[in-house]
Design a protein around this motif. Structure first.
Motif, PDB file in Angstrom:
ATOM      1  N   MET A  49      34.882 -41.343  31.772  1.00 21.35           N
ATOM      2  CA  MET A  49      33.892 -41.318  30.665  1.00 21.35           C
ATOM      3  C   MET A  49      32.458 -41.209  31.216  1.00 21.35           C
ATOM      4  SD  MET A  49      34.412 -41.195  27.469  1.00 21.35           S
ATOM      5  CE  MET A  49      36.153 -41.656  27.725  1.00 21.35           C
ATOM      6  N   THR A  71      24.566 -33.373  27.219  1.00 14.92           N
ATOM      7  CA  THR A  71      25.335 -33.254  25.973  1.00 14.92           C
ATOM      8  C   THR A  71      25.539 -34.616  25.332  1.00 14.92           C
ATOM      9  OG1 THR A  71      27.170 -32.913  27.509  1.00 14.92           O
ATOM     10  CG2 THR A  71      26.604 -31.083  26.072  1.00 14.92           C
ATOM     11  N   TYR A  72      25.708 -35.644  26.157  1.00 15.13           N
ATOM     12  CA  TYR A  72      25.841 -37.014  25.650  1.00 15.13           C
ATOM     13  C   TYR A  72      24.674 -37.351  24.716  1.00 15.13           C
ATOM     14  CZ  TYR A  72      26.476 -42.115  25.866  1.00 15.13           C
ATOM     15  OH  TYR A  72      26.672 -43.439  25.555  1.00 15.13           O
ATOM     16  N   ALA A 104      36.103 -32.012  22.061  1.00 15.41           N
ATOM     17  CA  ALA A 104      35.195 -32.133  23.197  1.00 15.41           C
ATOM     18  C   ALA A 104      34.392 -33.433  23.150  1.00 15.41           C
ATOM     19  CB  ALA A 104      34.254 -30.938  23.241  1.00 15.41           C
ATOM     20  N   TYR A 135      35.456 -36.277  22.701  1.00 14.89           N
ATOM     21  CA  TYR A 135      36.221 -37.351  23.357  1.00 14.89           C
ATOM     22  C   TYR A 135      36.097 -37.313  24.878  1.00 14.89           C
ATOM     23  CZ  TYR A 135      38.055 -38.406  18.754  1.00 14.89           C
ATOM     24  OH  TYR A 135      38.170 -38.756  17.438  1.00 14.89           O
ATOM     25  N   ASN A 136      35.404 -36.294  25.406  1.00 18.20           N
ATOM     26  CA  ASN A 136      35.049 -36.322  26.822  1.00 18.20           C
ATOM     27  C   ASN A 136      33.840 -37.223  27.063  1.00 18.20           C
ATOM     28  OD1 ASN A 136      37.046 -34.516  27.816  1.00 18.20           O
ATOM     29  ND2 ASN A 136      35.865 -32.813  26.928  1.00 18.20           N
ATOM     30  N   HIS A 137      33.137 -37.568  25.994  1.00 22.86           N
ATOM     31  CA  HIS A 137      31.909 -38.352  26.142  1.00 22.86           C
ATOM     32  C   HIS A 137      32.024 -39.749  25.526  1.00 22.86           C
ATOM     33  CE1 HIS A 137      29.798 -34.639  27.373  1.00 22.86           C
ATOM     34  NE2 HIS A 137      30.566 -34.055  26.475  1.00 22.86           N
TER      35      HIS A 137
END
Lengths: 196, 196
Positions: B1, B7-8, B42, B44-46
């Motif tokens: 994480m 992007t976060y 995508a 959920y990558n952050h």
DNA sequence: GTCTATATACCGATAGAC
DNA sequence: GTCTATCGGTATATAGAC
């Protein structure tokens, strides 16, 4: 679509605390049905859709709830007594009815045009008209509507911030009691802070 | 994480106005993703889940937003000037940031224990501690916390009732202006109503 | 780190038997 | 007027290719 039957009222009274606690989207038709003791499908014999059920529930909750004000500001009292009586009425009305207050709070944040007009008609307009003349009679320093909003906030915030205040320094339970709020608010309103 | 990537931050800033306008349940992960320009998967990558995204967004919004108060109550001013400066700060902070105010309002009605603690820590505790000593210095008539709540309500309700007030008699747009609110609130706080 | 595809669950609302 | 059964839509979250 039948009206005002016994189950119709039962549904409204079951729905209100749910909507107050979890909001419109947080309550499923199934939840309301379960509370009443019927199935979700049966709800549609009484209300065409969820939107309508919510609206009728709001109307039912606010109807007649705020009718206690009439005559309370009778002119036989001194202005100070009338102010205190008004504040006390306000505190008692919204202080004792957690559901009513939560619904009002949610409506003010969601700000749906149609529902706000209903709120005005049932709750605020009657209070405002009754109070405005009184406010005008005791001061000409302030815009009546702004003063009304100020007094409303002065009272309501002691309830709105209740869950928050518990976590602040210097909190003690006595600050939640109606008498303390009435005393504090009226005193502040009448005398001000008297800042040099 | 991963943390604090570009992007976060973009996600947080895309999510905030959505949550402010439509609430937690009113915003879908797809909505946030679309605003950013990626797919919901995508996200959920952050963030591990929607709950966490919402919490981090809240933290991000309230962080540093309320830091302007330090030193503003400098003792080189008269008490009355300091009170006015404090009210002005409060009005400007929450009057100019519609998103911040909407988020705060929603949090107060939902009253989630964990998120309220975060709010206290980031927003209210710093303000309160700064102001409490000042309040004590100008009056001993009132409980400091109750007075703090009263002043907060006095200011905030002029914003919270904005959509409602438009529908009341005697409304005019000037009542929404910051200067008018500051003037009205300080005047009321300092002098009171002077009721006979 | 983003995509497509999908699993799983829930919700509002309807159909039709009783 | 209530029930069971279900449709159609949408939500969060995951799996796996790129």
């Amino acid at each position: 679509m039948p009206k005002q039957t016994k189950t119709y009222i039962k549904i409204l009274e079951a729905a209100l605390p749910l909507f107050a606690a979890f909001g419109y989207k947080g309550v499923a038709m199934r939840d309301i049905a379960n509370t009443v003791g019927i199935t979700a499908a049966a709800l549609y014999n009484h209300f065409p859709n969820k939107d309508n059920l919510y609206f009728k529930a709001l109307e039912y909750a606010f109807d007649a709830q705020v009718s206690g004000l009439a005559g309370m500001l009778a002119k036989t009292q001194t202005p100070r007594q009338r102010l205190t009586a008004f504040i006390a009425f306000w505190v008692e009305t919204f202080g004792s009815d957690v559901i009513l207050r939560a619904l009002l709070q949610r409506e003010m944040t969601d700000a749906d045009e149609v529902r706000l007009r209903m709120l005005i008609q049932h709750v605020f307009q009657p209070i405002y008209l009754e109070v405005e003349e009184f406010l005008r009679s005791i001061t000409s320093r302030h815009d009546p509507l702004m003063l009304f909003v100020s007094i409303a906030g002065l009272v309501m915030y002691h309830f709105e911030t209740a869950p928050l205040r518990k976590l602040l320094p210097n909190f003690h339970p006595g600050q939640d009691e109606h008498d303390a709020i009435i005393e504090h608010v009226t005193s502040l309103l009448i005398h001000g802070l008297d800042v040099p």
